[in-house]
Design an enzyme around this catalytic site. Structure first.
Site, mmCIF file in Angstrom:
data_model
loop_
_atom_site.group_PDB
_atom_site.id
_atom_site.type_symbol
_atom_site.label_atom_id
_atom_site.label_comp_id
_atom_site.label_asym_id
_atom_site.label_seq_id
_atom_site.Cartn_x
_atom_site.Cartn_y
_atom_site.Cartn_z
ATOM 1 N N HIS A 62 0.850 -1.196 0.000
ATOM 2 C CA HIS A 62 0.000 0.000 0.000
ATOM 3 C C HIS A 62 0.880 1.237 0.000
ATOM 4 C CE1 HIS A 62 0.620 1.192 4.267
ATOM 5 N NE2 HIS A 62 0.650 -0.105 4.524
ATOM 6 N N ASP A 121 -0.551 4.462 0.884
ATOM 7 C CA ASP A 121 -1.023 5.492 1.813
ATOM 8 C C ASP A 121 -0.233 5.381 3.109
ATOM 9 O OD1 ASP A 121 -2.459 2.998 2.312
ATOM 10 O OD2 ASP A 121 -3.662 4.114 3.765
ATOM 11 N N ASP A 134 6.729 1.741 6.383
ATOM 12 C CA ASP A 134 5.334 1.281 6.251
ATOM 13 C C ASP A 134 4.628 2.035 5.137
ATOM 14 O OD1 ASP A 134 2.900 0.091 6.730
ATOM 15 O OD2 ASP A 134 2.469 1.260 8.526
ATOM 16 N N GLU A 185 -5.057 1.500 3.060
ATOM 17 C CA GLU A 185 -4.785 0.401 3.997
ATOM 18 C C GLU A 185 -4.786 0.890 5.431
ATOM 19 O OE1 GLU A 185 -2.417 -2.278 6.565
ATOM 20 O OE2 GLU A 185 -2.028 -0.175 6.063
ATOM 21 N N GLU A 186 -4.319 2.121 5.651
ATOM 22 C CA GLU A 186 -4.170 2.616 7.011
ATOM 23 C C GLU A 186 -5.504 2.948 7.685
ATOM 24 O OE1 GLU A 186 -1.603 2.377 8.610
ATOM 25 O OE2 GLU A 186 0.147 2.585 7.315
ATOM 26 N N GLU A 200 4.537 -5.867 4.286
ATOM 27 C CA GLU A 200 4.551 -5.066 5.514
ATOM 28 C C GLU A 200 5.866 -5.310 6.254
ATOM 29 O OE1 GLU A 200 2.543 -2.856 6.660
ATOM 30 O OE2 GLU A 200 0.623 -3.139 5.631
ATOM 31 N N HIS A 202 4.662 4.635 11.869
ATOM 32 C CA HIS A 202 3.710 5.591 12.445
ATOM 33 C C HIS A 202 4.351 6.568 13.424
ATOM 34 C CE1 HIS A 202 0.030 2.697 11.698
ATOM 35 N NE2 HIS A 202 0.884 2.754 10.671
#
Length: 391
Positions: free
Chosen positions: A77, A79, A109, A141-142, A169, A362
């Protein structure tokens, strides 16, 4: 206006470009997808785009080799989570290299894996592929993982479903064969306003919320005490919690509205839909008490996330192959969710394995080690050689 993408082979150079796009989930990802599309065109790789209901958000599906079903897919992903309120030591959307680490939002990520996918294309193009290599790039995805759902609907509708899938991931390049599912929803509660000096004339939504949250806490304790155990997970049982909660406007008014978010992270074997039905059953007395004040009152449920668990067998050939290629002695379980559960549910045997550490995701100053990207480069090439290249 973005400059056209040029054919480049370096994973780090591509990662630098990918990080420069602010693809926080609240923003469109179209500019980044357009850049990737130009890159693929420059290398003669056919691709298709699919989208969900929101303007400017796109999935991309590219196929190298035979344009058909089967073969091997790599999925990532593009995003990422916001940087708001985080204390970064440099611009989060400018890749910075220092002491063998690459800093930038999404570096771990999971734009690092996507960059490695794209950097591998020139070499794959020079090989004789007996089976197709699919590249899956998704949005959202997030927040909901709905991008992967729209992508699979499109791929299956065109008869192009891959047989196997690696979701990149960050796992420090160790295979993960199982993760928990996640169901999240918002419980909106509507009562009736009144002056606090005459509470009998109203219906207190915050009180109803408090009773409901107490039941959520009891259910969480039940899972911990007597829930299904699945060895390998930490904790080895389904968890649930009430998260965000709000209600009321001013203290001297009986609050008319309240809401709270609740989530389950279910081990394989527990069904989130059944747990939701159980919770709604416990909420029925509170719901009925509010509805006596009018049809507009009561408990109302707003789905947020529904992510299925992943459970690939220890004995599956994909598990064994990824173990061999990565040099891992075992395949792990994690408690966070990925798109792999959606892919498995759609009929693709799926595993999670990618560069970087989830502990860095994150956070401010998110980073990925250059050594992890080098390992990923080698991993992608060897997986394709073993599955898709003519011997």
């Amino acid at each position: 206006m973005n400059q056209p993408a040029q054919p480049v082979a370096s994973t780090i150079e591509i990662l630098r470009k990918l990080v420069s796009f602010d693809t926080t989930s609240r923003h469109p990802n179209a500019p980044l997808i357009e850049w990737i599309g130009d890159y693929l065109k420059a290398h003669g790789v056919p691709f298709t785009l699919s989208r969900g209901p929101e303007d400017g958000k796109w999935n991309l599906h590219a196929i190298l080799g035979t344009q058909g079903a089967g073969g091997l897919a790599f999925s990532g992903h593009v995003d990422c989570v916001p940087v708001d309120g985080q204390n970064w030591s440099s611009d989060p959307f400018t890749l910075r290299e220092q002491d063998g680490k690459l800093y930038g939002r999404g570096a771990a990520d999971m734009k690092g894996f996507v960059a490695a996918m794209l950097a591998a294309i020139p070499r794959w193009r020079r090989q004789r592929l007996d089976k197709p290599v699919h590249l899956l790039i998704t949005f959202d995805e997030e927040i909901t993982c709905n991008g992967a759902r729209y992508l699979m609907d499109d791929i299956i509708g065109r008869g192009l479903r891959p047989e196997l899938c690696v979701v990149g991931e960050p796992t420090m390049m160790t295979p993960v064969i199982a993760h928990k599912g996640r169901l999240a929803l918002r419980v909106n509660i509507v009562g009736r306003a009144a002056h606090s000096s005459h509470p009998e004339q109203g219906a207190n939504a915050v009180h109803a919320m408090g009773r409901a949250i107490a039941i959520v806490a009891d259910e969480a304790e039940r899972f911990a005490r007597e829930g299904l155990r699945v060895d390998g997970f930490s904790p080895p049982y389904t968890t649930m919690q009430a998260g965000l909660a709000s209600g009321g406007a001013i203290l001297n008014i009986v609050p008319e509205k309240a809401s709270f978010d609740v989530e389950w992270r279910c081990v394989p074997g527990d069904k989130a839909s059944q747990e939701l039905a159980r919770l709604q059953h416990f909420f029925e007395p509170f719901d009925e008490a509010l509805r006596q004040h009018g049809p507009e009152c009561g408990f109302f449920y707003e789905p947020l996330v529904d992510l299925p668990p992943l459970a690939l067998s220890q004995d599956h050939p994909l598990t064994e192959l990824v173990r061999q290629v990565t040099g891992s002695n075992q395949a792990g379980f994690v408690s966070y969710g990925t798109e792999a559960g959606i892919y498995q549910q759609a009929g693709m045997a799926s595993i999670v394995c990618g560069p970087g550490d989830i502990a860095q995701a994150h956070k401010p100053d998110e980073w990925i080690a250059t050594s992890q990207l080098e390992r990923c480069d080698d991993f992608l090439q060897e997986m394709v050689r073993r599955i898709c290249v003519l011997s």
